[in-house]
Structure formats: C-alpha cells, structure tokens
Write a protein that holds these residues in place. Sequence first.
Motif, PDB file in Angstrom:
ATOM      1  N   ALA A 140       0.802  -1.229   0.000  1.00  0.00           N
ATOM      2  CA  ALA A 140       0.000   0.000   0.000  1.00  0.00           C
ATOM      3  C   ALA A 140       0.826   1.266   0.000  1.00  0.00           C
ATOM      4  CB  ALA A 140      -0.936  -0.003   1.212  1.00  0.00           C
ATOM      5  N   GLY A 141       2.145   1.162  -0.015  1.00  0.00           N
ATOM      6  CA  GLY A 141       2.986   2.344  -0.047  1.00  0.00           C
ATOM      7  C   GLY A 141       3.349   2.836   1.337  1.00  0.00           C
ATOM      8  N   PRO A 142       4.362   3.724   1.443  1.00  0.00           N
ATOM      9  CA  PRO A 142       4.846   4.187   2.744  1.00  0.00           C
ATOM     10  C   PRO A 142       3.818   4.947   3.568  1.00  0.00           C
ATOM     11  CG  PRO A 142       6.446   4.660   1.008  1.00  0.00           C
ATOM     12  CD  PRO A 142       5.190   4.216   0.326  1.00  0.00           C
ATOM     13  N   GLY A 143       2.770   5.470   2.936  1.00  0.00           N
ATOM     14  CA  GLY A 143       1.761   6.206   3.684  1.00  0.00           C
ATOM     15  C   GLY A 143       0.630   5.354   4.219  1.00  0.00           C
ATOM     16  N   ALA A 144       0.757   4.032   4.126  1.00  0.00           N
ATOM     17  CA  ALA A 144      -0.328   3.140   4.531  1.00  0.00           C
ATOM     18  C   ALA A 144      -0.602   3.228   6.033  1.00  0.00           C
ATOM     19  CB  ALA A 144       0.022   1.700   4.155  1.00  0.00           C
ATOM     20  N   GLU A 145      -1.837   2.962   6.403  1.00  0.00           N
ATOM     21  CA  GLU A 145      -2.244   2.969   7.806  1.00  0.00           C
ATOM     22  C   GLU A 145      -1.723   1.692   8.485  1.00  0.00           C
ATOM     23  OE1 GLU A 145      -4.177   2.476  11.456  1.00  0.00           O
ATOM     24  OE2 GLU A 145      -4.609   1.128   9.789  1.00  0.00           O
ATOM     25  N   ILE A 146      -0.917   1.851   9.521  1.00  0.00           N
ATOM     26  CA  ILE A 146      -0.333   0.701  10.222  1.00  0.00           C
ATOM     27  C   ILE A 146      -0.678   0.687  11.707  1.00  0.00           C
ATOM     28  CG2 ILE A 146       1.596   0.411   8.615  1.00  0.00           C
ATOM     29  CD1 ILE A 146       3.327   1.967  10.588  1.00  0.00           C
ATOM     30  N   ARG A 147      -1.287   1.763  12.204  1.00  0.00           N
ATOM     31  CA  ARG A 147      -1.532   1.854  13.642  1.00  0.00           C
ATOM     32  C   ARG A 147      -2.432   0.728  14.141  1.00  0.00           C
ATOM     33  NH1 ARG A 147      -3.992   6.311  13.786  1.00  0.00           N
ATOM     34  NH2 ARG A 147      -2.290   7.781  14.147  1.00  0.00           N
ATOM     35  N   THR A 148      -3.448   0.370  13.359  1.00  0.00           N
ATOM     36  CA  THR A 148      -4.365  -0.685  13.794  1.00  0.00           C
ATOM     37  C   THR A 148      -3.631  -2.012  13.973  1.00  0.00           C
ATOM     38  OG1 THR A 148      -6.227   0.379  12.668  1.00  0.00           O
ATOM     39  CG2 THR A 148      -6.445  -1.970  13.194  1.00  0.00           C
ATOM     40  N   GLY A 149      -2.781  -2.361  13.017  1.00  0.00           N
ATOM     41  CA  GLY A 149      -2.018  -3.595  13.151  1.00  0.00           C
ATOM     42  C   GLY A 149      -1.057  -3.553  14.322  1.00  0.00           C
ATOM     43  N   LEU A 150      -0.372  -2.418  14.522  1.00  0.00           N
ATOM     44  CA  LEU A 150       0.526  -2.287  15.665  1.00  0.00           C
ATOM     45  C   LEU A 150      -0.248  -2.407  16.972  1.00  0.00           C
ATOM     46  CD1 LEU A 150       2.766   0.693  14.457  1.00  0.00           C
ATOM     47  CD2 LEU A 150       3.290  -1.752  14.380  1.00  0.00           C
ATOM     48  N   ALA A 151      -1.444  -1.809  17.009  1.00  0.00           N
ATOM     49  CA  ALA A 151      -2.264  -1.885  18.216  1.00  0.00           C
ATOM     50  C   ALA A 151      -2.676  -3.329  18.519  1.00  0.00           C
ATOM     51  CB  ALA A 151      -3.501  -1.006  18.057  1.00  0.00           C
ATOM     52  N   ARG A 152      -3.083  -4.055  17.493  1.00  0.00           N
ATOM     53  CA  ARG A 152      -3.508  -5.437  17.730  1.00  0.00           C
ATOM     54  C   ARG A 152      -2.330  -6.329  18.099  1.00  0.00           C
ATOM     55  NH1 ARG A 152      -8.142  -6.337  12.992  1.00  0.00           N
ATOM     56  NH2 ARG A 152      -9.511  -4.641  13.720  1.00  0.00           N
ATOM     57  N   GLY A 153      -1.158  -6.045  17.514  1.00  0.00           N
ATOM     58  CA  GLY A 153       0.028  -6.794  17.913  1.00  0.00           C
ATOM     59  C   GLY A 153       0.390  -6.536  19.364  1.00  0.00           C
ATOM     60  N   GLY A 154       0.319  -5.268  19.785  1.00  0.00           N
ATOM     61  CA  GLY A 154       0.580  -4.945  21.185  1.00  0.00           C
ATOM     62  C   GLY A 154      -0.429  -5.577  22.120  1.00  0.00           C
ATOM     63  N   ALA A 155      -1.698  -5.588  21.711  1.00  0.00           N
ATOM     64  CA  ALA A 155      -2.728  -6.225  22.529  1.00  0.00           C
ATOM     65  C   ALA A 155      -2.484  -7.728  22.644  1.00  0.00           C
ATOM     66  CB  ALA A 155      -4.110  -5.961  21.921  1.00  0.00           C
ATOM     67  N   ALA A 156      -2.067  -8.355  21.544  1.00  0.00           N
ATOM     68  CA  ALA A 156      -1.772  -9.795  21.579  1.00  0.00           C
ATOM     69  C   ALA A 156      -0.597 -10.092  22.500  1.00  0.00           C
ATOM     70  CB  ALA A 156      -1.486 -10.297  20.169  1.00  0.00           C
ATOM     71  N   SER A 157       0.436  -9.251  22.456  1.00  0.00           N
ATOM     72  CA  SER A 157       1.596  -9.454  23.321  1.00  0.00           C
ATOM     73  C   SER A 157       1.214  -9.353  24.792  1.00  0.00           C
ATOM     74  CB  SER A 157       2.681  -8.420  22.989  1.00  0.00           C
ATOM     75  OG  SER A 157       3.102  -8.524  21.653  1.00  0.00           O
ATOM     76  N   SER A 158       0.482  -8.305  25.134  1.00  0.00           N
ATOM     77  CA  SER A 158       0.079  -8.122  26.534  1.00  0.00           C
ATOM     78  C   SER A 158      -0.904  -9.202  26.975  1.00  0.00           C
ATOM     79  CB  SER A 158      -0.544  -6.736  26.715  1.00  0.00           C
ATOM     80  OG  SER A 158       0.398  -5.722  26.427  1.00  0.00           O
ATOM     81  N   GLY A 159      -1.824  -9.575  26.076  1.00  0.00           N
ATOM     82  CA  GLY A 159      -2.759 -10.657  26.415  1.00  0.00           C
ATOM     83  C   GLY A 159      -2.050 -11.968  26.647  1.00  0.00           C
ATOM     84  N   ALA A 160      -1.008 -12.256  25.845  1.00  0.00           N
ATOM     85  CA  ALA A 160      -0.232 -13.480  26.047  1.00  0.00           C
ATOM     86  C   ALA A 160       0.473 -13.459  27.392  1.00  0.00           C
ATOM     87  CB  ALA A 160       0.784 -13.636  24.908  1.00  0.00           C
ATOM     88  N   MET A 161       1.022 -12.302  27.775  1.00  0.00           N
ATOM     89  CA  MET A 161       1.678 -12.193  29.072  1.00  0.00           C
ATOM     90  C   MET A 161       0.677 -12.418  30.208  1.00  0.00           C
ATOM     91  SD  MET A 161       4.963 -11.664  28.918  1.00  0.00           S
ATOM     92  CE  MET A 161       5.296 -10.963  30.533  1.00  0.00           C
ATOM     93  N   ALA A 162      -0.509 -11.818  30.082  1.00  0.00           N
ATOM     94  CA  ALA A 162      -1.515 -11.993  31.132  1.00  0.00           C
ATOM     95  C   ALA A 162      -1.925 -13.453  31.263  1.00  0.00           C
ATOM     96  CB  ALA A 162      -2.739 -11.123  30.816  1.00  0.00           C
TER      97      ALA A 162
END
Length: 448
Positions: A140-162
Amino acid sequence: MTPAPEAAPATAPGPDERIARRRFVTVSFLFWLPAGLTSAPMVLLFTERGMALAAVASVFAAHALTAAALELPTGGLSDVIGRRTVLACAGVLNACALTLIALGAAPWVLALGMALMGAGRALSSGPAEAWYVDTVHAHAGPGAEIRTGLARGGAASSGAMALGVLLGGALPWLLGLGSDPGAGLRTLTSDLVLPLSVPVLLGVAVEIVFVLYVLTALTEPPRPPATLRGVLRGVPGAIAAGLRLGARDTLVRRILMTAGAAGTALSALELLTPGRAAGLTGTAESGAVLFAGLAATGYACSALGSQLAPLVARLAGNSERAVLASLGASTAGLLALGATVSSAGAPALTVAAAGYGLVYLGLGAAGPSENDLLHHRVDATGRSTALSVQSLSLQLVGAAGGLAVGALPAGPLPWLLGAVVLLAGALLWSRRAAETTPAGAATGSGGG
C-alpha cells in the motif's frame, strides 16, 4: 533513513495487509506467551534448586546485560539478513534457554540459560514488527495505515503475558500430588522435573511452535545471499545509521526519550508493587500471589490500551495528541498509587488498584501511536535497528530510574519520582501536539 515518497508496487510479493496483520498478531502472541508462563515460577524455581537470592539476582543480571549488549547488533543483523531468519533464531535460542532453566540444577547451567534468553530477547526486538510494516508498505505504499495492526500486535503481546502469568502461577499448584506437593512428579523424574519446571517446559513447546510458524508464515522478498564479510560490514553500518537518526531527527529523539520515561515508570511499578502487596496481605507468600494477580491485570489493561489506541488517536486528532493524552493518564495512575501508599481502607485500595490499571492502560495506548510515527520516519533498511534503539532506551533509562527509585526512602516519594519522569515524557509531546494539525496526522506522518 527518511524514506522518499514512492508508489506502491502494482503486484507486491507476500501476503496482503489483512493477512500480514493476522500473522503479526499470531507471532506476537506466540512469542510472549512463554515469557508470561515463566515469569511467575522463575525465581521460585531457582531458589528450589538451592540458589540464594544473591545468586538469583546474578543470573537475572546475566540476562539483562546480554540483552542490552546485543540489542543494537541484532537489530542491525535483522536489517541485513532478513526478519524471518533472525526471529527464528530468537525462538531457537529461547527454546534452548528454557530447557536449561527447566532441567538444570547447577548455577552455571541456569546462568547460561538466562544469558541465552537475553540473546533471544535481543534478537526478537523489532523483526516481527519490522516485517509487518515492510509487508504493508510493499502493498500500500509508505503512507499506509499501520496503527491498527501495531495496536492489535501490542494487545496480543500483553494478552499473552496476562494468560501466561496466570497459567504459570496456577500449574505448579495444580500439579501438587499427594500429601507432599510435587512428590509424584519428583519421584517419576528423579528430581529432574519439579512442579515449578512444568510452566517452563510448556514454554519450550510454545517456542517450537513459534519457530515453525515464523518459518512458514513470515514470507519476505528474496535478499542477496549474505556473506560473513557482508554481514560484518553491514551490521555496524545499520547500527551507526540508527544512532545518527536518533541524534539528528527531533521526532525520533522525542520517541526515544519517551521510551526511557516509560521504562522508569515500569521499573517503579515492578520494584515497589511486590512489597506493597506483601504489606497488604501480611506475608511474602500471599503477597506473591496477589502480585501475580496484579501483574496479570496490568497486562490485560495494557492489552486493552493497545486495542483502544486507534480510537484514542481518532478522538485526539493525531498520533502526537494521542501519545500526550495516554502518557498523561499513566502519570495520573502513578500519582494515585503514590497518594494512597500510606492509606488504608477500601477506598484507598480501590484508588490504588485503579491507578495501577491506569498506568498500564495509558502505556498500552501510547505505544502504537509512538511506533506509527517512528515507522514513517525510517525505511526498511533501518527499521529493525530503530526499534532496537527504542528498546535499548527503555531498558537503560528504566534501569537507571529503578536504581534511583530503590535508593529513595519508603513512602510516596519513589512513586512521585516515577510520575515526574513520566510526566516529563508526556510533556515532550505538548508542543508537538499543538504544532501538528489533525489533517497532518491522517497519514500518521510527522515532521522533525
């Protein structure tokens, strides 16, 4: 390192954005689940093997020093030879490390296991996230929206720790056999496997699944064959470029300073909360159980914060304002903990518990917006190195902050120090948020 505008290729290799996001979330969960499984029983396992607390502290130091020493070289290695190879190596090292920790009895074996785990931690710092951003940008090019994926990855990491903390704390208790807890397991394995070893061995199994998934799912474009001379020449260059970026780019420097402030806040929580839990329950043993529950709750709040990060950014108007608001919420949580440290009763405990959760909620919400800004300042040739520099800033400043917190007298002052440092990190974004218009944040980009 700042990428020049370019059009997305018409036909990009590898998975599309939706598949890449799902694979990134899966990898994040699988990587952090073993860390959660081992965090609760680790210290008790070492002491059960006959190690004094001073020796336990030494083996943990081996982990921290190894991770810090290798953080930048391994980030550069990922940028040179590829994300998948480095991430798979991290899983292999972690599997070997956990096997030594679960079954080892000699202190040197346990220290070796912790050092290998530190190396695996350094190798894993950045490649998965860099792979995800590279893949999205390829489609999608360098301007693509990535925040949603980063957010879900962070949520998965924290959920795995919990989840891991809860399982790691419960499994040894559930495996108690007969009148002597764990006697059957000890007898069956000639004391090789203790009940406290079981969560660690389960972590080994998860690491094997992680390696297999990385090798099969994280496809990336072919790279030129890497020679030893090329790697030795390319890694120092990638490290130097990452350090130069942090020195000359105002926005990246602000992100690195914010990471250090967050590290100090986390160090304060990890250092001060166990003693406070023991004081509430009356004994160290019951305090440890309470702390395990609090830790799991904190990770769950962090996961929720990460999941809410896109919404917070939309409500705030841009990533900069989202970081400011999120870190402000975390600061309020630390202040609540400090204000109630000498208080008793249900109202004070309720405020303290809410403050504890608020710290993790705010840090979880800030992370995806910070990294969204960071990834629009670097390109694929230095993405993993930039993440390693960010991680190193969090570790080193957090360690220094932890020493300062530990040197202060008991009471509200240590909590206040953590809150002041985190507030300073939040205020770094106040001018930036005022200067950036919501329209400028629509692409997630930020100027220096």
